[in-house]
Scaffold this active site. Structure first.
Site, short mmCIF file in Angstrom:
data_model
loop_
_atom_site.label_atom_id
_atom_site.label_comp_id
_atom_site.label_asym_id
_atom_site.label_seq_id
_atom_site.Cartn_x
_atom_site.Cartn_y
_atom_site.Cartn_z
N HIS A 1 135.86 5.21 30.97
CA HIS A 1 135.10 4.12 31.60
C HIS A 1 133.65 4.05 31.12
O HIS A 1 132.83 3.39 31.73
CB HIS A 1 135.17 4.26 33.12
CG HIS A 1 136.56 4.15 33.66
ND1 HIS A 1 136.98 4.75 34.82
CD2 HIS A 1 137.66 3.52 33.16
CE1 HIS A 1 138.28 4.49 35.02
NE2 HIS A 1 138.70 3.75 34.02
N CYS B 1 117.89 -4.09 17.68
CA CYS B 1 117.89 -5.45 17.11
C CYS B 1 117.15 -6.43 18.02
O CYS B 1 117.01 -7.61 17.69
CB CYS B 1 119.32 -5.92 16.84
SG CYS B 1 120.21 -6.44 18.33
N CYS C 1 125.04 -6.69 18.34
CA CYS C 1 125.36 -5.92 17.14
C CYS C 1 126.35 -4.78 17.42
O CYS C 1 126.82 -4.12 16.50
CB CYS C 1 124.09 -5.38 16.48
SG CYS C 1 123.33 -4.01 17.36
ZN LIG Z 1 121.78 -4.82 18.84
#
Ligand SMILES: [Zn+2]
Length: 247
Positions: free
Chosen positions: A121, A152, A132
């Site tokens: 889980h 990112c 990403c």
């Molecule tokens: Zn990312």
């Protein structure tokens, strides 16, 4: 009372080549003080937890969801692994083919030192980027910003399977494989009602494994077990492990 070689009585003998798979559930965490997720005495009886949980919402990468997780992370940060967690580390070090499958998201197995853990889980100490796909460690609580962000720049969601979401397929396949290959399978602190984890001990049995259950209470799995031990994991598992080396 464990005072004889349990393994021998099941027709197995102790050696590092024995294939051992372990499934753990909430019971092992409760003994470390982790608040339980369902039933009497669960965290839903705490108004603050209920209020925060109700505000958490898909797609889970929002501030409200993280406020609920931070509440839980703070509580769990005060919990320490117990003797059962540490015994599983010893077992992993002894057996060449050892797999630990857990339904718990508190990260206590890893904190204890277990290396190979299949967290069905997920793990509340990690975030996942929905853009990403990167999984980022978030070991500190409180977090500086909510929601925390990926490298990112995209907001992360908790790396935890939410109610109704499927388990990561790669992890599930590995867990089912380890269940099938086991010669000895231990079921610790799980009631055996949440699928697909509940199918794993049965799969092990069908493939010839001896299955030992440790639980303070009888469960739906109990009638099928090779052996069912009534007791707390932190008290019982170290004794069971010791018994493996007695004649
Ligand atoms: Zn990312």
């Amino acid at each position: 009372m464990i005072n004889m070689s349990i393994l021998k009585s099941l027709g197995l003998s102790i050696n590092p080549k024995l294939h051992v798979t372990v499934l753990t559930g909430a019971g092992i965490s409760i003994e470390s003080g982790v608040p339980i997720f369902r039933g009497k005495g669960s965290m839903w009886e705490i108004p603050e937890a209920r209020r925060l949980a109700m505000r958490a919402s898909p797609p889970w990468n929002n501030k409200e969801t993280w406020e609920f997780y931070e509440w839980r992370r703070k509580l769990v940060s005060q919990c320490k692994p117990n003797a059962a967690h540490y015994t599983l580390v010893e077992m992993e070090n002894y057996f060449e083919n050892f797999c630990l499958i857990t339904q718990n998201v508190d990260g206590l197995h890893i904190k204890a030192g277990s290396k190979r853990v299949l967290e069905l889980h997920g793990n509340m100490w990690k975030g996942r980027c929905m853009k990403c796909g990167k999984i980022i460690d978030l070991p500190e609580t409180p977090l500086k910003t909510l929601p925390p962000c990926c490298e990112c720049g995209y907001p992360l969601r908790p790396h935890v399977v939410q109610f109704g979401e499927p388990i990561d397929n790669k992890i599930l396949i590995e867990a089912l494989k380890a269940s099938k290959e086991a010669e000895l399978f231990l079921v610790i602190g799980t009631s055996g009602v949440v699928s697909p984890a509940s199918q794993m001990p049965i799969l092990a049995l069908e493939n010839g494994a001896k299955v030992i259950e440790i639980n303070p209470n009888p469960t739906v799995l109990t009638p099928y077990m090779s052996l069912s031990i009534r007791g707390k994991a932190a008290e019982t598992l170290p004794k069971l492990w010791k018994s493996f080396f007695t004649d």
